[in-house]
Design an enzyme around this catalytic site. Structure first.
Site, PDB file in Angstrom:
ATOM      1  N   GLU A   1     -10.333   8.193   1.276  1.00 16.61           N
ATOM      2  CA  GLU A   1     -11.011   8.889   0.187  1.00 16.61           C
ATOM      3  C   GLU A   1     -10.370  10.194  -0.269  1.00 16.61           C
ATOM      4  O   GLU A   1     -10.492  10.577  -1.424  1.00 16.61           O
ATOM      5  CB  GLU A   1     -12.439   9.225   0.650  1.00 16.61           C
TER       6      GLU A   1
ATOM      7  N   GLN B   1      -2.911  -4.315  -2.638  1.00 16.64           N
ATOM      8  CA  GLN B   1      -3.922  -3.761  -1.716  1.00 16.64           C
ATOM      9  C   GLN B   1      -5.084  -4.742  -1.647  1.00 16.64           C
ATOM     10  O   GLN B   1      -5.126  -5.579  -0.753  1.00 16.64           O
ATOM     11  CB  GLN B   1      -4.327  -2.359  -2.140  1.00 16.64           C
TER      12      GLN B   1
HETATM   13  S1  FES Z   1      -4.437  -4.349  -5.612  1.00 15.61           S
HETATM   14 FE1  FES Z   1      -4.465  -4.079  -7.732  1.00 15.61          FE
HETATM   15  S2  FES Z   1      -6.584  -4.105  -8.145  1.00 15.61           S
HETATM   16 FE2  FES Z   1      -6.548  -4.119  -6.022  1.00 15.61          FE
END
Ligand code: FES
Ligand SMILES: Cc1cc2nc3c(=O)[nH]c(=O)nc-3n(C[C@H](O)[C@H](O)[C@H](O)COP(=O)(O)OP(=O)(O)OC[C@H]3O[C@@H](n4cnc5c(N)ncnc54)[C@H](O)[C@@H]3O)c2cc1C
Ligand code: FES
EC number: 1.2.3.1
Length: 1315
Positions: free
Chosen positions: A1247, A98
């Site tokens: 969220e 991410q």
């Molecule tokens: S994707 Fe692992 S800490 Fe952000």
């Protein structure tokens, strides 16, 4: 690499990043606790001709220890310029990244595993990742990516009853819908590059030749401050130890390294033996094993695992016990670095191995120039008694670990805040020997860790029990004796005193049961049998097998095949995250003459800095710091008094500090090392002030609130209380949460040298705010300051406003000196300075009917805001507006206050008040259910919004999808069947209990004001037909840039590959709002869409003339927004644009004796509208859920009674790790049922999932309640959050909790206070 001027103080991580400019390896903590810096170390042994590859934390490896070693970093295994490695490809394509900051570390852990085991088992995989933290993903996609390397990739490998999980349906229960099996996959496994072990990098032949041919010679490295000796023979080692008796013998540096880094210990001389064979011996003798002190803990684990396979169990009792703890001790990296000798000699009070080695009668083989000798590893040695310890010139060569004997039993126990990679709160080794004595104790040894300054042996108690029969009477005496002998003061460091006392005897009880069970099996006639339900005390809670299902909507047949909307497109930077090519702020190369800035912070919570003028040398003695080499300046409050960033002045111009961690001044130097050294020399003289207000309760007592109070009222509460059947009152306290974004606050400010222009490269969610605060600090117009954000390594609200002050000071310094200035906070500084989620106290009074209908609710919310207002009022407001969650309370009054305390100011955090407000409401519902004798789920359903309804602020709501999520969640989780199964389990097991809970979710999305609901985008179409898109949103892992490219691709009808996005900048999109509140993709997506449509309209005449042309042949700013508002005077309005609905059902199992828990299964159903990218949306749901689970269960901030934050790194503050993911995790997205005016009818999900983590809280609550009922405790149960092992254990009251001594309130100063 040939390095001629090695500084022995340099660690591999800064060397890689700063010297070699290999920035793929990341800094996350500097202490071995997060895994972001994982690299692979390979060493060739010329004697065995073998190469050993192992993972290691670069932050703890001194480069001097790497002579002749191959280090492989993430850049070394693949890149987009050459070929990416299958590990990099799969973690990216399986959506395992991410923000991507943890990804290189993850990649290297898996890569190293595959070098040693090309087809690993799932156990090996989860083991390999145990030392790597990820704050974004929730680990499921990472596990999925790894599973593709396993032979049996699709299966959870649990094979209960011999049946594969894939054949038996979820959890052995029938599937709700056949359709779930046919849901499209989020990635196409068949496209993956195969893993071909023959294609891996070979060990560098020159290093092999060097190892074989070069004569082994002692190496010496030196700097002005330090000498490093690496002897290569035992004789030389002894010589050095004789000459430098005070020098540590560095092996893994995992004990010395953190002391140097965090505790300011300095060693002018270091001895670091290299490849000394005698330190790696493995000898099987007639009475046991002798293991070299230089063997790593991972090697010890492998050796013992092998030995226990080969020898009869009665001989390997101690080895089994050691193996049990070696499985959870630290992560794989540390286990591979740390040595057995280093572990023993360090004598950490919470060492996992020393208590076992001590009860196992181990001996230590010592050597010095004077000769060899043996000493026992006993209590005196562990408490460092001089006559039982090593002499300064001695070294430990090896350790003898005797075989156990017939009728001798050894066990190990531990309980930590988190199951793996967490130091034990209490651990223990226990041994009993019966000989032929028919159950009469001949020998008994019990040792504990975590209960004092050293490992403690309960010697006297054991002595007194010799000769006793192994029965319950003996156990009772043993508990009393041990509690007396291993006494723990009420003020003991680490706190949790009563919990520790309870664990001491709970472990003893477990040992008693374990041994009794074996004795019973061996001799059923002579030994008493255990009641069946007591056997549950013995089983292990944790399983390493994970399985998951994900269900999302298919694309409609009408959608154009090339339209990417709704497809699980990989994160735009996924591959770059995995190759280490993604550039974060501190990865930017140094600018010529760059300086580094570090802060000095207050160590007092409420004090005056003595003397009137804060710059006066009488108050802050800067002379020493300024005279140090490399130091350029110390920026103090006087320089910055206009922006008041550093301090608060009273009218008398006194410099006051209002919390520990408040910025006092900043040191500017040529390098980070010099700045840090100088900062330590800055001395501040304080005069403490009264009152010191830390907790919410203290704030209420002192009437210490920020204005204004907020109130929301609906119906007539007072009247309703008169007609209800029952009324209850209660309260719940909820602790705060640290953001723990993996990338700490970072920035680089570059003065352009012309027209006072300045570029600020910064990791922030809010570039415009940085631009404004810097411009006002420098008294320049905003058009001179440009703020650029390529990507952010996680933020979660912590980089919205907190970054501003740091940027202002850094920019001030850059401007003053006309040089670029970099500021990157260390993890501990970041945690200390920047605050986090607000702790809450919720008080409620509920009026309800006996059938569970709540007719009147009167609530009070108090948040601990810290010393400044920051976002606290908005958090309180959002908490009030969202506190109804999914329920219609016909008469409601809710008031909220932000408490002013002497703590660092708390701030925005994912969910923004809702996770706290929602928990308070749900707790109240739990209590109502208990009073009515109904299940909480029933009471939830009864009170839920029904179809078209009205919120307390009179906004209309259609709750159809809420009900649908609830029903679907009930169905997919087989709720009723499992509830019955849980009840059956609970009836059969006394010491383990299961709990099941389901919570609904209504999450209002919108920012509460019209101004905040705006966004802008800029789309360029170049003459070659390529497109560049810029928008106001920040990419912090939530995939907004990926979604924006999908939007452009759909709108302009061009492939994704044609569209590029360079980052966010105030230069291209001015005045953009903060990225947060789940609306980043919504708002910016609408703006991007508008911009594309505007362009299309403009190009329409050209396109229509050549409709078959390409974008090359054919050849802007736009903004859209949400309208939302609330009038607090009237308590009504339309603050939200839409609602996200969902439900989560979680099942847990708890260990009533230790407080341990395991999340067995979670099912989540969410209504996300039409998902733009299901992979990203599912990732957001899972990541938020796991973060919420952490919030409600294990993440615990500890403050001293003086307001000092104890928990300043991953070693003390535990976020969920891979061991915490639910064993089964099922996510379903509701099929889209309505079109809305949001972007392609999608919904923002950043969220909402956090709150669903409380399903785990309530499942634990359910399990604890069952345990209490069974123990005859029927009264109401109120449990605070986080529901840690301590709270779980202490709530499961039993004879052991009754047995422990309790401290009278006020009789001691506790180590920490609940704030
Ligand atoms: S994707 Fe692992 S800490 Fe952000
Ligand atoms: C992130 C992290 C997590 C951890 N988690 C756990 C955990 O869960 N449970 C647990 O029990 N421990 C844990 N530890 C502690 C860890 O087990 C110890 O730090 C480690 O075993 C020390 O070994 P080392 O080789 O790195 O020691 P070093 O740091 O190299 O040396 C430590 C000390 O031992 C001395 N020494 C080393 N070898 C010899 C020798 N042959 N002769 C004489 N003196 C010697 C040195 O002089 C030095 O004083 C953790 C540590 C870290 C950093
Ligand atoms: S930075 Fe090395 S483990 Fe965290």
């Amino acid at each position: 690499v040939i390095e001629k001027n090695v500084d022995p103080e340099t660690m591999l991580l800064p060397y890689l990043r700063k010297k070699l400019r290999l920035t793929g390896t990341k800094y996350g903590c500097g202490g071995g606790g997060c895994g972001a810096c994982t690299v692979m170390i390979s060493r060739y042994n010329p004697i065995t001709n073998r190469i050993r590859h192992h993972p290691a934390n670069a932050c703890l490896i001194p480069i001097c220890s790497l002579y002749g070693t191959a280090v492989t970093t993430v850049e070394g295994i693949g890149s987009t310029h050459t070929r990416i490695h299958p590990v990099q490809e799969r973690i990216a394509k399986c959506h395992g990244t991410q923000c991507g900051f943890c990804t290189p570390g993850m990649v290297m852990s898996i890569y190293t595993l595959l070098r040693n085991h090309p087809e690993p088992t799932l156990d090996q995989l989860t083991d390999a990742l145990g030392g790597n933290l990820c704050r974004c993903t929730g680990y499921r996609p990472i596990i999925d990516a790894c599973k593709t390397f396993c032979e049996t990739s699709g299966c959870c490998q649990s094979k209960e009853n011999g049946v594969c999980c894939l054949d038996q349906g979820i959890n052995g229960l029938p599937e709700f819908e056949e359709e779930s099996k046919t849901s499209p996959k989020l990635f196409a496994e068949e496209e993956f590059l195969p893993l071909d072990p023959t294609q891996e990098l070979i060990f560098p032949p020159e290093l092999m030749i060097m190892a074989e041919k070069q004569p082994q010679r002692t190496r010496v490295f030196g700097s002005e401050r330090m000498m490093w000796f690496s002897p290569v023979t035992l004789k030389e080692l002894l010589e050095f130890k004789f000459k430098y008796t005070q020098a540590p013998v560095i092996m893994g540096n995992t004990s010395v390294g953190p002391q140097v880094k965090f505790k300011g210990v300095f060693h002018p001389v270091i001895i670091s033996p290299d490849r000394i064979e005698e330190l790696s011996v493995v000898n099987h003798t007639h009475n046991g094993l002798t293991l070299g002190a230089g063997l790593s803990l991972a090697q010890v684990k492998d050796i013992l695992a092998d030995v226990v396979q080969k020898l009869p169990e009665e001989k390997t009792q101690t080895y089994h016990a050691l193996l049990k703890h070696l499985g959870t001790l630290a992560g794989s990296q540390i286990r591979n670095m740390a040595s057995l000798g280093g572990h023993i000699i360090s004598r950490h009070p919470d060492s996992d191995l020393n208590p076992i080695l001590a009860v196992g009668n181990c001996t230590l083989n010592l050597l010095s120039k004077e000769g060899k000798r043996q000493i026992p590893l006993n209590e005196q040695f562990l408490s460092k008694c001089p006559n039982a310890d090593l002499k300064p010139q001695e070294i430990l060569v090896s350790v003898n670990i005797p075989y156990s004997r017939k009728l001798e039993f050894v066990s190990a126990f531990r309980q930590a805040q988190r199951q793996e990679n967490a130091l034990a709160i209490v651990n223990s080794g226990m041994r009993v020997f019966f000989g032929e004595g028919h159950g009469i104790i001949r020998e008994l040894s019990i040792s504990y860790g975590g209960v004092g300054p050293a490992t403690i042996c309960a010697k006297n108690s054991c002595q007194k029990l010799i000769g006793r029969h192994w029965n319950e009477e003996m156990l009772d005496t043993a508990c009393r004796l041990v509690l007396e002998e291993v006494s723990l003061s009420g003020s003991a460091p680490g706190g949790k005193v009563e919990f520790k006392r309870t664990l001491i005897i709970s472990f003893l009880f477990k040992f008693y049961l374990e041994v009794s069970q074996i004795l019973k099996k061996m001799d059923p006639i002579h030994y008493p049998s255990l009641a069946d339900k007591y056997e549950s005390a013995l089983e292990d809670l944790h399983s390493k097998h994970h399985c998951s299902t994900l269900k999302y909507q298919h694309m409609g047949p009408k959608q154009h095949p090339e339209d990417p909307i709704g497809h699980p497109i990989m994160h735009l930077s996924g591959v770059k995250h995995a190759t280490g090519e993604a550039i974060y702020c501190d990865d930017m190369p140094p600018v010529d003459q760059e300086l580094f800035l570090t802060f000095v912070t207050s160590s007092r919570a409420h004090a005056k800095i003595v003397a009137l003028l804060c710059i006066s040398p009488r108050s802050i003695d800067l002379s020493e710091a300024l005279s140090m080499p490399g130091v350029v300046d110390v920026i103090t409050a006087e320089h910055l008094s206009d922006i008041n960033s550093f301090c608060f002045f009273t009218e008398a111009e006194e410099f006051l500090v209002f919390c520990v961690g408040q910025l006092v001044c900043a040191v500017l130097a040529d390098s980070e090392v010099q700045a840090k050294r100088a900062a330590k020399q800055v001395k501040i003289v304080y005069q403490d002030l009264e009152p010191l207000i830390l907790t919410i309760k203290e704030a209420i007592q002192h009437n210490s609130f920020f204005e204004p109070e907020r109130k929301l009222e609906y119906g007539n509460v007072d009247e309703a209380f008169k007609v209800v059947d029952q009324i209850l009152e209660g309260e719940i306290h909820m602790g705060g949460q640290e953001h723990f974004y993996m990338e700490t606050q970072s920035m680089l400010v570059v003065p352009k040298g012309e027209d006072q222009e300045m570029d600020v490269y910064v990791s922030t969610q809010f570039p415009k705010y940085i631009q404004d605060i810097v411009a006002s600090t420098l008294k320049l117009p905003a058009n001179k300051i440009m703020c650029h954000v390529k990507r952010v390594g996680g933020a979660f609200g912590g980089k919205a406003f907190k970054t501003g002050v740091i940027a202002a000071v850094t920019a001030f310094a850059a401007n003053k000196h006309g040089r670029a200035v970099r500021c990157v906070l260390e993890r501990g500084e970041d945690m200390l300075i920047t605050g986090g989620r607000h702790p809450y106290l919720g008080k409620y009074k509920a009026g309800f009917m006996n059938d569970g209908r709540i007719l009147a609710l009167d609530m009070e919310h108090y948040s601990n805001a810290g010393n400044s207002l920051d976002e606290s009022l908005l958090v309180i407001e959002m908490g009030l507006l969202k506190m109804d969650n999914a329920y219609k309370f016909p008469n409601l009054r809710c008031r909220g206050w932000a408490c002013r305390t002497n703590l660092p100011s708390n701030t925005a955090f994912r969910g923004f008040g809702f996770p706290q407000a929602g928990l308070i409401t749900e707790s109240c519902i739990m209590e109502v259910a208990a009073k009515c004798g109904l299940s909480p789920e029933k009471v939830r359903m009864i009170n839920m919004y029904k179809e078209i309804d009205q919120t307390p602020y009179k906004q209309e709501i259609n709750a159809k999808n809420l009900i649908q999520c609830w029903r679907e969640c009930m169905a997919v989780s087989s709720y009723s069947l499992r509830k019955a199964a849980v009840e059956k389990f609970n009836a059969e097991n006394y010491w383990k209990k299961k709990g099941l809970a389901m919570v609904p979710l209504k999450y209002p999305v919108g920012l509460g004001s019209r101004a905040a609901g705006q966004a802008a985008a800029l789309v360029h179409i170049y003459l070659d037909g390529s497109v560049l898109v810029t928008h106001g949103g920040i990419e912090m892992g939530q995939g907004v840039h990926t979604k924006m490219i999908q939007v452009v691709s759909r709108e302009l009808g061009m492939p994704i590959s044609n569209v590029h996005l360079r980052g966010t900048s105030t230069e291209t999109v001015p005045n953009a709002n903060v990225s947060g509140g789940s609306v980043v993709a919504d708002l910016n997506g609408l703006a991007v869409k508008d911009a594309c449509q505007t362009l299309l309209k403009r190009l329409e005449p050209i396109i229509s003339k050549n409709p078959k042309g390409t974008w090359k042949d054919w050849n802007s700013v736009s903004s859209r927004g949400y309208e939302s508002d609330i009038n607090w005077e009237k308590g009504e309005g339309h603050p939200f644009e839409y609602f996200v609905y969902g439900a989560a059902c979680s099942e847990v199992e708890i260990d009533c004796l230790t407080g341990d828990h395991k999340n067995i299964r979670t099912d989540i159903v969410m209504d996300v509208g039409c998902s733009i990218n299901p992979a990203i949306d599912i990732g957001q749901i899972e990541g938020a859920f796991i973060q919420g689970m952490g919030l409600y269960t294990i993440e615990e901030l500890n403050y001293s009674p003086q307001g000092v934050l104890h928990t300043r790194g991953p070693d003390q503050y535990k976020i969920p790790a891979i061991c915490d993911t639910p064993t089964e995790f099922h996510i379903s997205l509701l099929p889209p049922s309505e079109n809305s005016n949001t972007l392609y009818s999608s919904k923002g999900l950043g969220e909402s999932g956090v709150f669903l983590g409380c399903s785990v809280f309530f499942a634990i609550h359910d399990a604890v309640s069952t345990a209490r009922r069974e123990r005859g405790l029927h009264g109401p149960l109120s449990l605070n959050s986080p529901l840690t092992p301590e709270k779980i254990r202490m709530a499961c009251e039993d004879k052991f909790t009754k047995m422990i001594p309790r401290d009278e309130p006020g009789s001691c100063v506790p180590w920490n206070v609940p704030i």
